[in-house]
Design a protein around this motif. Structure first.
Motif, PDB file in Angstrom:
ATOM      1  N   PHE A   1      28.880  40.316  39.361  1.00  0.00           N
ATOM      2  CA  PHE A   1      30.066  40.662  38.667  1.00  0.00           C
ATOM      3  C   PHE A   1      30.852  39.807  37.680  1.00  0.00           C
ATOM      4  CE2 PHE A   1      34.499  42.341  39.458  1.00  0.00           C
ATOM      5  CZ  PHE A   1      34.667  43.452  38.648  1.00  0.00           C
ATOM      6  N   SER A   2      31.189  38.691  38.046  1.00  0.00           N
ATOM      7  CA  SER A   2      31.893  37.753  37.160  1.00  0.00           C
ATOM      8  C   SER A   2      31.064  37.542  35.678  1.00  0.00           C
ATOM      9  CB  SER A   2      32.001  36.606  37.715  1.00  0.00           C
ATOM     10  OG  SER A   2      30.746  35.521  38.102  1.00  0.00           O
ATOM     11  N   HIS A   3      29.647  37.253  36.010  1.00  0.00           N
ATOM     12  CA  HIS A   3      28.932  37.040  34.671  1.00  0.00           C
ATOM     13  C   HIS A   3      28.888  38.389  33.903  1.00  0.00           C
ATOM     14  CE1 HIS A   3      27.661  33.559  37.147  1.00  0.00           C
ATOM     15  NE2 HIS A   3      27.255  33.179  35.788  1.00  0.00           N
ATOM     16  N   HIS A   4      28.748  39.528  34.319  1.00  0.00           N
ATOM     17  CA  HIS A   4      28.740  40.853  33.756  1.00  0.00           C
ATOM     18  C   HIS A   4      30.098  41.128  33.025  1.00  0.00           C
ATOM     19  CE1 HIS A   4      24.807  42.782  34.981  1.00  0.00           C
ATOM     20  NE2 HIS A   4      24.883  41.765  35.716  1.00  0.00           N
ATOM     21  N   THR A   5      31.271  40.608  33.651  1.00  0.00           N
ATOM     22  CA  THR A   5      32.342  40.963  33.030  1.00  0.00           C
ATOM     23  C   THR A   5      32.697  39.961  31.865  1.00  0.00           C
ATOM     24  OG1 THR A   5      33.360  41.333  35.297  1.00  0.00           O
ATOM     25  CG2 THR A   5      34.987  40.907  33.553  1.00  0.00           C
TER      26      THR A   5
ATOM     27  N   LEU B   1      37.898  33.619  28.592  1.00  0.00           N
ATOM     28  CA  LEU B   1      37.843  32.175  28.972  1.00  0.00           C
ATOM     29  C   LEU B   1      39.392  31.897  28.286  1.00  0.00           C
ATOM     30  CD1 LEU B   1      34.216  31.036  28.391  1.00  0.00           C
ATOM     31  CD2 LEU B   1      35.434  31.720  30.426  1.00  0.00           C
ATOM     32  N   GLU B   2      39.871  32.675  27.296  1.00  0.00           N
ATOM     33  CA  GLU B   2      41.211  32.255  26.852  1.00  0.00           C
ATOM     34  C   GLU B   2      42.703  33.170  27.087  1.00  0.00           C
ATOM     35  OE1 GLU B   2      38.484  33.021  24.249  1.00  0.00           O
ATOM     36  OE2 GLU B   2      37.692  30.853  24.756  1.00  0.00           O
ATOM     37  N   LYS B   3      42.079  34.489  27.352  1.00  0.00           N
ATOM     38  CA  LYS B   3      43.060  35.457  27.683  1.00  0.00           C
ATOM     39  C   LYS B   3      42.861  35.976  28.995  1.00  0.00           C
ATOM     40  CE  LYS B   3      43.449  36.672  22.627  1.00  0.00           C
ATOM     41  NZ  LYS B   3      43.736  37.752  21.689  1.00  0.00           N
ATOM     42  N   PRO B   4      44.239  36.555  29.483  1.00  0.00           N
ATOM     43  CA  PRO B   4      44.158  37.333  30.980  1.00  0.00           C
ATOM     44  C   PRO B   4      43.435  38.661  30.751  1.00  0.00           C
ATOM     45  CG  PRO B   4      46.451  37.403  29.979  1.00  0.00           C
ATOM     46  CD  PRO B   4      45.406  36.307  29.188  1.00  0.00           C
ATOM     47  N   PHE B   5      42.565  39.167  31.735  1.00  0.00           N
ATOM     48  CA  PHE B   5      42.020  40.305  31.468  1.00  0.00           C
ATOM     49  C   PHE B   5      43.058  41.465  31.507  1.00  0.00           C
ATOM     50  CE2 PHE B   5      40.617  44.220  33.798  1.00  0.00           C
ATOM     51  CZ  PHE B   5      39.251  44.173  33.306  1.00  0.00           C
ATOM     52  N   ARG B   6      44.152  41.332  32.216  1.00  0.00           N
ATOM     53  CA  ARG B   6      45.116  42.436  32.177  1.00  0.00           C
ATOM     54  C   ARG B   6      46.141  42.425  30.792  1.00  0.00           C
ATOM     55  NH1 ARG B   6      48.323  43.247  37.740  1.00  0.00           N
ATOM     56  NH2 ARG B   6      49.711  44.317  36.119  1.00  0.00           N
TER      57      ARG B   6
ATOM     58  N   ASP C   1      29.942  22.735  40.850  1.00  0.00           N
ATOM     59  CA  ASP C   1      29.398  24.069  40.560  1.00  0.00           C
ATOM     60  C   ASP C   1      30.339  24.835  39.431  1.00  0.00           C
ATOM     61  OD1 ASP C   1      31.865  24.988  41.784  1.00  0.00           O
ATOM     62  OD2 ASP C   1      31.038  25.502  43.591  1.00  0.00           O
ATOM     63  N   GLY C   2      31.068  24.021  38.573  1.00  0.00           N
ATOM     64  CA  GLY C   2      31.812  24.481  37.563  1.00  0.00           C
ATOM     65  C   GLY C   2      31.093  25.587  36.464  1.00  0.00           C
ATOM     66  N   ASP C   3      31.197  26.904  37.047  1.00  0.00           N
ATOM     67  CA  ASP C   3      30.530  27.769  36.342  1.00  0.00           C
ATOM     68  C   ASP C   3      31.626  28.527  35.615  1.00  0.00           C
ATOM     69  OD1 ASP C   3      28.188  29.901  36.172  1.00  0.00           O
ATOM     70  OD2 ASP C   3      30.154  31.041  36.475  1.00  0.00           O
ATOM     71  N   TRP C   4      31.682  29.054  34.145  1.00  0.00           N
ATOM     72  CA  TRP C   4      32.652  29.439  33.445  1.00  0.00           C
ATOM     73  C   TRP C   4      33.012  30.759  33.866  1.00  0.00           C
ATOM     74  CZ3 TRP C   4      28.818  26.663  31.005  1.00  0.00           C
ATOM     75  CH2 TRP C   4      29.123  25.556  30.360  1.00  0.00           C
ATOM     76  N   ALA C   5      31.972  31.717  34.158  1.00  0.00           N
ATOM     77  CA  ALA C   5      32.279  33.053  34.414  1.00  0.00           C
ATOM     78  C   ALA C   5      32.705  32.966  35.743  1.00  0.00           C
ATOM     79  CB  ALA C   5      30.942  33.776  34.489  1.00  0.00           C
ATOM     80  N   GLN C   6      32.502  32.295  36.895  1.00  0.00           N
ATOM     81  CA  GLN C   6      32.934  32.376  38.327  1.00  0.00           C
ATOM     82  C   GLN C   6      34.309  31.808  38.328  1.00  0.00           C
ATOM     83  OE1 GLN C   6      29.183  31.576  40.846  1.00  0.00           O
ATOM     84  NE2 GLN C   6      30.485  33.043  41.802  1.00  0.00           N
ATOM     85  N   ASN C   7      34.492  30.818  37.871  1.00  0.00           N
ATOM     86  CA  ASN C   7      35.837  29.858  37.919  1.00  0.00           C
ATOM     87  C   ASN C   7      36.755  30.750  37.167  1.00  0.00           C
ATOM     88  OD1 ASN C   7      36.923  27.203  38.292  1.00  0.00           O
ATOM     89  ND2 ASN C   7      37.381  26.941  36.398  1.00  0.00           N
TER      90      ASN C   7
END
Length: 471
Positions: free
Chosen positions: A275-279, A287-292, A366-372
């Motif tokens: 889900f994190s990767h698809h999002t 990676l720069e702005k909030p989802f909401r 485990d620093g993963d951009w999507a999950q973090n």
């Protein structure tokens, strides 16, 4: 046909490797890895020391495995495109194959390389269970909430056996072997070895997975939240660097000699990763702005003292401080502790989640951009399917529930080791004679809390309510 197989840090394995298997089926294969200064210059490695150590160890093992298969991993140093095109021309390669990256900068890099490379550049899936962006709502839009994503994913996903390891690879000519410039040492990239970082490489990854399946997986739904027990898989870094593919993990879980009772709970977390990767695929700006959007311009506080206390593990809240110290020491923090720590930074201290996100990305193995990113936005209340902004973790109660005897806190905050468990998560409330007997002097050997819980909670809720009512 001559194929260059470009290993790029997210597929450091020989099992279930689609680019390698595809290339081998068509003819000659040249495996390469490029140490690009974008990641490996000392000023860059200092921003991710634990990950670089884990990656270098994993590349060493990959090279050994390719040697055992009759080939080699040709390691080159320099800008990726230039070195890649150089080898294409020298070897007269027919194509370059690699594993796809999810993040925007990786996608832009690959588009640029595909445009400029003089031979076809083919990308294969493998970082996710299904192609990113392929799980959509009935109206063909991305999911905003995990549970319906999960249900749709399960309807679409068909479990197939992972690809086997090749029996043999074509040997490389002496001319190709002379191209190898070697794997840099840690000192070459400006780092010292940290003995506390977990071992990289495909073999260590499989050992971790098998030990999890044979043990903690049976009670995963409860054990994964306990800070004082080894209840998690510890394969997050292995998935991040592709020592294991998510398909291999799912297959191993379903086909274990005795399927763990709690396998379903663990596999659900594997879909959360999906889900994190698809999002991020759909919304790379996350990676720069909030989802909401209503969190844009949120009045985060500038609190240098609070930030330094949180980073160094001196907030006066033992469970938060243990999280900070474990992160710096070994590049790992249990997921429950990550949530507690993130909640404290954003809601108790009112500090921008992006600062915490960047700090964790710097030190996590485990620093993963999507999950973090998804995790930090979830904790701050501004993300996709996030916890409500008004939910503020109480670090005292969280510690008492998930580290009831204080075992984990004692390990990482040894100055409190002699405190009775009654007071281990709230030393400021302990009677003076108890503190004295334990050798604890608040404000000297261990800090007073940087902020009072009830005050901090009310401050954040008032700030968030006022901001969101205007947004």
């Amino acid at each position: 046909m001559r194929s260059i197989v470009w290993f790029r840090g997210k597929d450091l394995r020989v099992l279930d490797h689609r680019p390698l298997t595809s290339a081998l089926a068509m003819g000659e294969v040249l495996p390469i890895f490029i140490f690009d200064p974008y990641f490996f210059a000392p000023d860059k490695t200092s921003q991710m020391p634990h990950r670089i150590q884990f990656l270098l160890d994993s590349v060493h093992e990959l090279k050994s495995k390719l040697n055992a298969l009759g080939s080699d991993l040709i390691c080159l140093h320099g800008k990726s495109f230039g070195r890649l095109q150089e080898v294409v021309e020298m070897w007269q390669a027919d194509q370059v194959v690699a594993s796809r990256w999810i993040e925007r900068f990786g996608r832009k890099r690959d588009e640029s390389i595909a445009d400029r490379l003089t031979v076809p550049f083919q990308l294969f899936e493998g970082e996710t269970l299904v192609p990113p962006g392929s799980v959509l709502t009935g109206s063909r839009t991305p999911f905003r909430v995990f549970t319906p994503f999960y249900r749709t994913f399960l309807r679409q996903f068909t479990l197939e056996p992972p690809l086997p390891q090749p029996n043999r690879l074509p040997p490389l000519s002496p001319e190709l072997q002379r191209l190898d410039e070697g794997i840099p040492t840690l000192s070459d990239v400006g780092l010292d070895r940290n003995p506390r970082v977990i071992q990289g490489g495909e073999d260590a990854a499989w050992q971790r997975l098998n030990e999890f399946i044979d043990g903690p997986a049976a009670v995963y739904s409860k054990g994964r939240n306990r800070l004082d027990r080894a209840g998690t898989s510890r394969i997050s870094a292995d998935l991040k660097f592709g020592l294991l593919s998510p398909l291999q993990v799912w297959w191993a879980m379903e086909n274990a000699e005795e399927r763990p009772r709690d396998a379903g709970s663990f596999l659900r977390q594997l879909v959360w990763r999906e889900f994190s990767h698809h999002t991020l695929w759909h919304q790379p700006h996350l990676l720069e702005k909030p989802f909401r959007p209503d969190f844009e311009g949120f009045p985060w506080l500038d609190d240098p003292g609070g930030w330094d206390a949180w980073v160094t593990g001196q907030t006066g809240y033992p469970v938060v401080d243990a999280s900070a110290r474990q992160l710096l020491a070994e590049g790992f923090v249990p997921n429950r502790a990550r949530m507690i720590s993130a909640s404290f930074l954003t809601k108790h201290l009112g500090i921008d989640y992006r600062r915490g996100e960047a700090h964790y990305l710097r030190y996590l193995v485990d620093g993963d951009w999507a999950q973090n990113n998804l995790g930090w936005q979830w904790s701050a209340g501004c993300g996709c399917d996030a916890q409500p902004y008004f939910r503020v973790f109480n670090p005292i109660l969280q510690g008492q529930k998930f580290d009831p005897a204080g075992t984990w806190v004692r390990q990482w905050v040894p100055e409190l080791a002699e405190l009775p468990k009654r007071w281990i998560h709230e030393p400021w409330n302990a009677p003076e004679k108890v503190l004295t007997a334990a050798g604890v002097e608040l404000g000297a050997t261990y800090p007073e809390p940087v902020v009072e819980h009830r005050f901090a909670r009310q401050r954040f809720l008032a700030t968030a309510k006022a901001h969101l009512s205007k947004a």
